[in-house]
Scaffold this motif. Structure first.
Motif, PDB file in Angstrom:
ATOM      1  N   ARG A   1      52.136  16.448  27.919  1.00 32.91           N
ATOM      2  CA  ARG A   1      52.919  15.190  27.962  1.00 32.91           C
ATOM      3  C   ARG A   1      53.322  14.752  26.549  1.00 32.91           C
ATOM      4  NH1 ARG A   1      52.202  16.923  32.545  1.00 32.91           N
ATOM      5  NH2 ARG A   1      51.933  15.615  34.401  1.00 32.91           N
ATOM      6  N   VAL A   2      53.834  15.679  25.766  1.00 35.77           N
ATOM      7  CA  VAL A   2      54.282  15.388  24.401  1.00 35.77           C
ATOM      8  C   VAL A   2      55.807  15.362  24.372  1.00 35.77           C
ATOM      9  CG1 VAL A   2      54.331  16.214  22.009  1.00 35.77           C
ATOM     10  CG2 VAL A   2      52.239  16.427  23.371  1.00 35.77           C
TER      11      VAL A   2
ATOM     12  N   ALA B   1      57.287   8.706  16.139  1.00 35.40           N
ATOM     13  CA  ALA B   1      55.836   8.881  16.281  1.00 35.40           C
ATOM     14  C   ALA B   1      55.490   9.579  17.587  1.00 35.40           C
ATOM     15  CB  ALA B   1      55.145   7.523  16.220  1.00 35.40           C
ATOM     16  N   GLY B   2      54.616  10.576  17.507  1.00 34.70           N
ATOM     17  CA  GLY B   2      54.138  11.267  18.697  1.00 34.70           C
ATOM     18  C   GLY B   2      55.048  12.341  19.222  1.00 34.70           C
TER      19      GLY B   2
ATOM     20  N   PHE C   1      46.735  20.414  21.360  1.00 37.32           N
ATOM     21  CA  PHE C   1      48.148  20.734  21.577  1.00 37.32           C
ATOM     22  C   PHE C   1      48.708  21.515  20.398  1.00 37.32           C
ATOM     23  CE2 PHE C   1      52.513  19.359  20.534  1.00 37.32           C
ATOM     24  CZ  PHE C   1      53.180  20.056  21.518  1.00 37.32           C
ATOM     25  N   LEU C   2      48.495  21.042  19.181  1.00 40.30           N
ATOM     26  CA  LEU C   2      49.048  21.721  18.008  1.00 40.30           C
ATOM     27  C   LEU C   2      48.423  23.096  17.815  1.00 40.30           C
ATOM     28  CD1 LEU C   2      49.422  18.816  15.404  1.00 40.30           C
ATOM     29  CD2 LEU C   2      51.191  19.882  16.813  1.00 40.30           C
ATOM     30  N   ASP C   3      47.151  23.225  18.137  1.00 42.06           N
ATOM     31  CA  ASP C   3      46.508  24.535  18.040  1.00 42.06           C
ATOM     32  C   ASP C   3      47.152  25.524  19.008  1.00 42.06           C
ATOM     33  OD1 ASP C   3      44.789  23.594  16.110  1.00 42.06           O
ATOM     34  OD2 ASP C   3      43.139  23.194  17.507  1.00 42.06           O
ATOM     35  N   GLU C   4      47.380  25.069  20.229  1.00 42.51           N
ATOM     36  CA  GLU C   4      48.016  25.934  21.230  1.00 42.51           C
ATOM     37  C   GLU C   4      49.462  26.249  20.835  1.00 42.51           C
ATOM     38  OE1 GLU C   4      47.560  24.778  25.361  1.00 42.51           O
ATOM     39  OE2 GLU C   4      45.775  23.617  24.841  1.00 42.51           O
ATOM     40  N   LEU C   5      50.138  25.248  20.262  1.00 46.49           N
ATOM     41  CA  LEU C   5      51.527  25.454  19.858  1.00 46.49           C
ATOM     42  C   LEU C   5      51.617  26.466  18.717  1.00 46.49           C
ATOM     43  CD1 LEU C   5      54.463  24.660  20.268  1.00 46.49           C
ATOM     44  CD2 LEU C   5      54.092  22.708  18.743  1.00 46.49           C
TER      45      LEU C   5
ATOM     46  N   PRO D   1      60.815   4.402  10.405  1.00 43.58           N
ATOM     47  CA  PRO D   1      59.566   4.273   9.641  1.00 43.58           C
ATOM     48  C   PRO D   1      58.442   5.144  10.197  1.00 43.58           C
ATOM     49  CG  PRO D   1      59.861   2.377  11.080  1.00 43.58           C
ATOM     50  CD  PRO D   1      61.125   3.198  11.182  1.00 43.58           C
ATOM     51  N   GLU D   2      58.685   5.766  11.353  1.00 42.32           N
ATOM     52  CA  GLU D   2      57.661   6.554  12.030  1.00 42.32           C
ATOM     53  C   GLU D   2      57.695   8.012  11.556  1.00 42.32           C
ATOM     54  OE1 GLU D   2      58.275   6.033  16.217  1.00 42.32           O
ATOM     55  OE2 GLU D   2      58.694   3.901  15.992  1.00 42.32           O
ATOM     56  N   THR D   3      56.620   8.724  11.836  1.00 41.93           N
ATOM     57  CA  THR D   3      56.525  10.132  11.462  1.00 41.93           C
ATOM     58  C   THR D   3      56.175  10.962  12.692  1.00 41.93           C
ATOM     59  OG1 THR D   3      55.769   9.554   9.241  1.00 41.93           O
ATOM     60  CG2 THR D   3      55.367  11.807   9.978  1.00 41.93           C
ATOM     61  N   PRO D   4      56.937  12.032  12.957  1.00 41.35           N
ATOM     62  CA  PRO D   4      56.627  12.876  14.126  1.00 41.35           C
ATOM     63  C   PRO D   4      55.370  13.702  13.922  1.00 41.35           C
ATOM     64  CG  PRO D   4      58.411  13.842  12.854  1.00 41.35           C
ATOM     65  CD  PRO D   4      58.121  12.499  12.231  1.00 41.35           C
ATOM     66  N   LEU D   5      54.893  14.295  15.009  1.00 40.23           N
ATOM     67  CA  LEU D   5      53.703  15.149  14.942  1.00 40.23           C
ATOM     68  C   LEU D   5      53.965  16.445  14.187  1.00 40.23           C
ATOM     69  CD1 LEU D   5      52.262  15.060  18.578  1.00 40.23           C
ATOM     70  CD2 LEU D   5      51.178  14.135  16.518  1.00 40.23           C
ATOM     71  N   ALA D   6      55.122  17.047  14.489  1.00 36.67           N
ATOM     72  CA  ALA D   6      55.391  18.383  13.962  1.00 36.67           C
ATOM     73  C   ALA D   6      56.863  18.716  14.141  1.00 36.67           C
ATOM     74  CB  ALA D   6      54.537  19.424  14.689  1.00 36.67           C
ATOM     75  N   VAL D   7      57.261  19.800  13.500  1.00 35.87           N
ATOM     76  CA  VAL D   7      58.594  20.382  13.678  1.00 35.87           C
ATOM     77  C   VAL D   7      58.409  21.828  14.108  1.00 35.87           C
ATOM     78  CG1 VAL D   7      60.757  21.035  12.539  1.00 35.87           C
ATOM     79  CG2 VAL D   7      59.615  18.899  11.903  1.00 35.87           C
ATOM     80  N   VAL D   8      59.198  22.257  15.092  1.00 35.87           N
ATOM     81  CA  VAL D   8      59.246  23.677  15.451  1.00 35.87           C
ATOM     82  C   VAL D   8      60.630  24.181  15.091  1.00 35.87           C
ATOM     83  CG1 VAL D   8      59.257  25.363  17.328  1.00 35.87           C
ATOM     84  CG2 VAL D   8      57.505  23.567  17.266  1.00 35.87           C
TER      85      VAL D   8
END
Length: 464
Positions: A61-62, A81-82, A3-7, A35-42
């Motif tokens: 489904r993200v 998270a996620g 997913f991140l590669d495609e993004l 306390p959670e960390t997301p996958l990424a920021v756009v």
């Protein structure tokens, strides 16, 4: 991760995954931190960036969390998270100002004050006037249906938006509303999106309804009272008399003392400012338009009848200084310690009772709760100060604060009011929303959410 590669292939440098960037979006101005960390920021710069992210998010489904300047006060735009946080603050262009039709078309990242600066030379203004206008964005105002100091007379954000262009969860681009001043073709989906906190779609463009700057007089009154209940009674009497003041703002004794301390430290507004410390409460009243002098006289009578001492500002500079004092409230609270800025709204006639409830809750829990109010529409902001003596981790809300907040919310609902007037539900008030809305409305609302976002990918865990 595929997913991140495609993004990254789709949005390039707009994709951020460095730890500092991920940490930035774990909190907002509420002070609460997940306390959670997301996958990424756009960090989107174009509508195409937004569409690309949402198409891929749907395919994989993200979940996606829309976010603007991060000035929210309910945890409504915090990455968990996620999730991927979609930051639209760089979409900050004023696309068009149409003087003839009194409209402006803007991107969501335009800061409210920057919009005002662009409009002023053309003799136009946009009525939504949140206290955070120097840092908050038009998109954030739309997400929470923000109000502010002038909303009692000029309405909240919903009354000043004609149309929206939004991206749905599947990446589809949809235009809602219109550019005309009126129109009833179909359901009013524009109004539905305003205040939806990014759970139904992502705003990428807004057409705003403007007003002309009038040359009519503005009269500003500063009034002091022996206690906050009499000040609230005066405010309720002013609105009950039929007056529609441009601003009607109430500050309790603790707020007055905090503002005076800020001014004394040289960190507050400058000018010929009255000392507020030692006052039981302060009421700021502003009338405008051709009837302003007559309306001010009527407001002064209501103030006197309630036991207050009201005085008209002798000139525009003094009037502006009084407004600046009110706008200094939140910086003043920040000097007191860690603050949770709350937001409830009650019928205007119930203002005295709600202020009384706030005082009782503060005493019961041993917490300072300085309170300000947009008294013209019954919207109170109790500011719960977390004492240094209450142990808690950074970004954590202590149990005693949750307990005090719960009592505040239930007191407002018991008085016929609501959990939030303009800050939104986010994550911080989600546990109480069913108490206000009831099961039937909750079920209907969830069906509306499913119609826009069938996979539940937009801002999950917020509001519902």
């Amino acid at each position: 991760m595929a997913f991140l590669d495609e993004l990254e292939h789709a949005v390039g440098a707009a994709l951020r995954t460095d730890p500092a960037e991920l940490d930035r979006v774990r909190t907002d101005w509420s002070g609460w931190t997940t306390p959670e960390t997301p996958l990424a920021v756009v960090r989107a710069r174009t509508t195409s960036d937004v569409q690309a992210l949402l198409r891929l998010a749907t395919a994989h489904r993200v979940p996606v969390v829309p976010r603007g300047a991060g000035t929210g006060l309910a945890g409504g735009a915090i990455g968990t998270a996620g999730t991927v946080v979609l930051d639209v603050s760089a979409m900050d262009r004023v696309l068009e100002i149409d003087q003839e039709n009194e409209t402006a078309t803007v991107e969501p990242g335009v800061v409210t004050d920057d919009l005002a600066a662009a409009l002023a030379p053309r003799g136009l203004w946009w009525p939504p006037d949140p206290a955070s206008r120097a840092i908050s964005t038009v998109g954030g105002n739309i997400a929470t249906n923000a109000g502010g100091l002038l909303c009692a007379k000029y309405g909240v954000t919903r009354e000043s938006v004609l149309g929206l262009q939004i991206v749905l969860a599947d990446g589809s681009l949809v235009r809602l509303g219109r550019r005309t001043m009126k129109g009833v073709t179909g359901y009013d989906l524009t109004a539905l999106l305003i205040g939806s906190e990014g759970t139904l779609g992502v705003v990428v463009e807004a057409t705003l309804k403007l007003r002309r700057v009038e040359a009519d007089p503005v009269v500003t009154i500063g009034a002091t009272f022996p206690d906050v209940r009499s000040a609230a009674a005066a405010a309720a009497a002013i609105t009950a008399s039929g007056l529609r003041c441009a601003a009607l703002e109430l500050m309790d004794a603790a707020t007055c003392a905090a503002i005076d301390a800020l001014v004394a430290a040289g960190e507050g507004p400058a000018g010929d400012l009255p000392a507020l410390a030692g006052r039981g409460a302060f009421l700021l009243v502003q009338t405008d338009g051709g009837a302003a002098p007559r309306e001010a006289e009527a407001a002064l009578r209501c103030i006197a009848d309630a036991g207050g001492d009201g005085r008209v500002a002798p000139d525009a500079a003094t009037g502006a200084a009084l407004v600046a004092l009110r706008r200094a409230a939140h910086p003043a609270f920040a000097k007191l310690g860690e603050v949770l800025i709350e937001d409830v709204c009650v019928p205007r006639s119930a203002l005295p009772a709600m202020f009384e409830a706030v005082e009782a809750i503060a005493l019961r829990h041993g917490l300072p709760i300085p309170t300000i109010a947009h008294a013209g529409d019954g919207n109170l902001h109790p500011n719960i100060v977390i004492p240094a003596s209450v142990p808690h981790a950074p970004g954590e809300i202590p149990d005693v604060v949750w307990a005090a907040g719960e009592e505040l919310f239930r007191a407002a609902i018991a008085l016929g009011g609501t959990l939030t007037g303009e800050h939104g539900v986010g994550v911080l008030k989600r546990r109480w929303i069913a108490e206000e809305l009831g099961d039937d409305v909750m079920a209907l609302s969830r069906r509306v959410k499913a119609a826009f976002d069938p996979l539940g990918l937009l801002n999950p865990g917020k509001v519902w």
